[in-house]
Design a protein around this motif. Structure first.
Motif, PDB file in Angstrom:
ATOM      1  N   LYS A 250       0.877  -1.211  -0.196  1.00  0.00           N
ATOM      2  CA  LYS A 250      -0.041   0.186  -0.009  1.00  0.00           C
ATOM      3  C   LYS A 250       0.887   1.134   0.014  1.00  0.00           C
ATOM      4  O   LYS A 250       0.459   2.265  -0.540  1.00  0.00           O
ATOM      5  N   THR A 251       2.165   1.250   0.574  1.00  0.00           N
ATOM      6  CA  THR A 251       2.935   2.263   0.735  1.00  0.00           C
ATOM      7  C   THR A 251       3.833   2.416  -0.357  1.00  0.00           C
ATOM      8  O   THR A 251       5.094   3.211  -0.468  1.00  0.00           O
ATOM      9  N   TYR A 252       4.090   1.252  -1.256  1.00  0.00           N
ATOM     10  CA  TYR A 252       5.087   1.287  -2.271  1.00  0.00           C
ATOM     11  C   TYR A 252       4.862   2.041  -3.257  1.00  0.00           C
ATOM     12  O   TYR A 252       3.689   2.280  -3.602  1.00  0.00           O
ATOM     13  N   LYS A 253       6.094   3.018  -3.574  1.00  0.00           N
ATOM     14  CA  LYS A 253       6.203   3.832  -4.714  1.00  0.00           C
ATOM     15  C   LYS A 253       7.139   3.495  -5.559  1.00  0.00           C
ATOM     16  O   LYS A 253       8.367   3.672  -4.993  1.00  0.00           O
TER      17      LYS A 253
ATOM     18  N   VAL B 151       5.090  12.130 -10.352  1.00  0.00           N
ATOM     19  CA  VAL B 151       4.463  12.374  -8.646  1.00  0.00           C
ATOM     20  C   VAL B 151       3.243  12.039  -8.889  1.00  0.00           C
ATOM     21  O   VAL B 151       2.620  11.376  -8.007  1.00  0.00           O
ATOM     22  N   GLU B 152       2.177  12.713  -9.556  1.00  0.00           N
ATOM     23  CA  GLU B 152       0.820  12.498  -9.739  1.00  0.00           C
ATOM     24  C   GLU B 152       0.576  11.043  -9.663  1.00  0.00           C
ATOM     25  O   GLU B 152      -0.348  10.672  -9.476  1.00  0.00           O
ATOM     26  N   GLN B 153       1.314  10.292 -10.527  1.00  0.00           N
ATOM     27  CA  GLN B 153       0.975   9.015 -10.546  1.00  0.00           C
ATOM     28  C   GLN B 153       1.455   7.967  -9.657  1.00  0.00           C
ATOM     29  O   GLN B 153       1.520   6.918 -10.007  1.00  0.00           O
ATOM     30  N   GLY B 154       2.078   8.660  -8.497  1.00  0.00           N
ATOM     31  CA  GLY B 154       2.098   7.871  -7.412  1.00  0.00           C
ATOM     32  C   GLY B 154       3.757   7.071  -7.197  1.00  0.00           C
ATOM     33  O   GLY B 154       4.119   6.175  -6.895  1.00  0.00           O
ATOM     34  N   THR B 155       4.513   7.754  -8.189  1.00  0.00           N
ATOM     35  CA  THR B 155       5.951   7.353  -8.190  1.00  0.00           C
ATOM     36  C   THR B 155       6.987   8.153  -7.363  1.00  0.00           C
ATOM     37  O   THR B 155       6.541   9.214  -7.172  1.00  0.00           O
TER      38      THR B 155
END
Length: 139
Positions: A28-31, A59-63
């Motif tokens: 859940k917290t992995y980026k 960043v907006e893509q969760g990376t």
């Protein structure tokens, strides 16, 4: 992880269940770390503006994005061949630590091609996006 119950008997089912819950929580917290590959040389003002847009998109893509051409030109002189080579070397080190390479725009510069070749050599997944951050290809 303790694989025994309170009485000391093996209890692999409970241990496996707890490990699965822990793995799910980590997921859940992995980026993923992504390396941003886009032109720098040439129209540097425009290219830097676009690189910032690409960084924000990632960043907006969760990376967790990394764009070496936004960092190293602040302290290294890109017009000095030795400093440019050093900056490219630093970028290659960071590329090996990233999960993916994201290539932006319709033009592949020499520096970008070096990054793409390195990613291919080390089997780092590559995703291609146009200037509007629409994905066009994935390798």
């Amino acid at each position: 992880m303790d694989k025994y119950n309170a009485e000391g008997y093996p209890d692999p089912t409970a241990a496996e269940a707890i490990e699965n819950v822990m793995r799910d929580e980590r997921a859940k917290t992995y980026k993923p770390c992504v390396f941003i590959c886009s032109p720098f040389a040439g129209d540097t003002l425009r290219n830097l503006k676009k690189a910032r847009e690409y960084l924000l998109f990632a960043v907006e893509q969760g990376t967790i994005p990394f764009a070496p051409h936004l960092l190293y030109p602040q302290v290294l002189d890109d017009s000095d061949p030795e400093q440019r080579k050093l900056g490219q070397f630093f970028g290659m080190v960071w590329l090996r630590k990233c999960d993916e390479l994201w290539v932006f725009g319709g033009y592949i510069s020499k520096g970008m091609q070096v990054e793409i070749d390195k990613a291919l050599k080390h089997r780092i997944p590559i995703r291609y996006f146009n200037e509007n951050c629409k994905e066009v290809q994935q390798i």
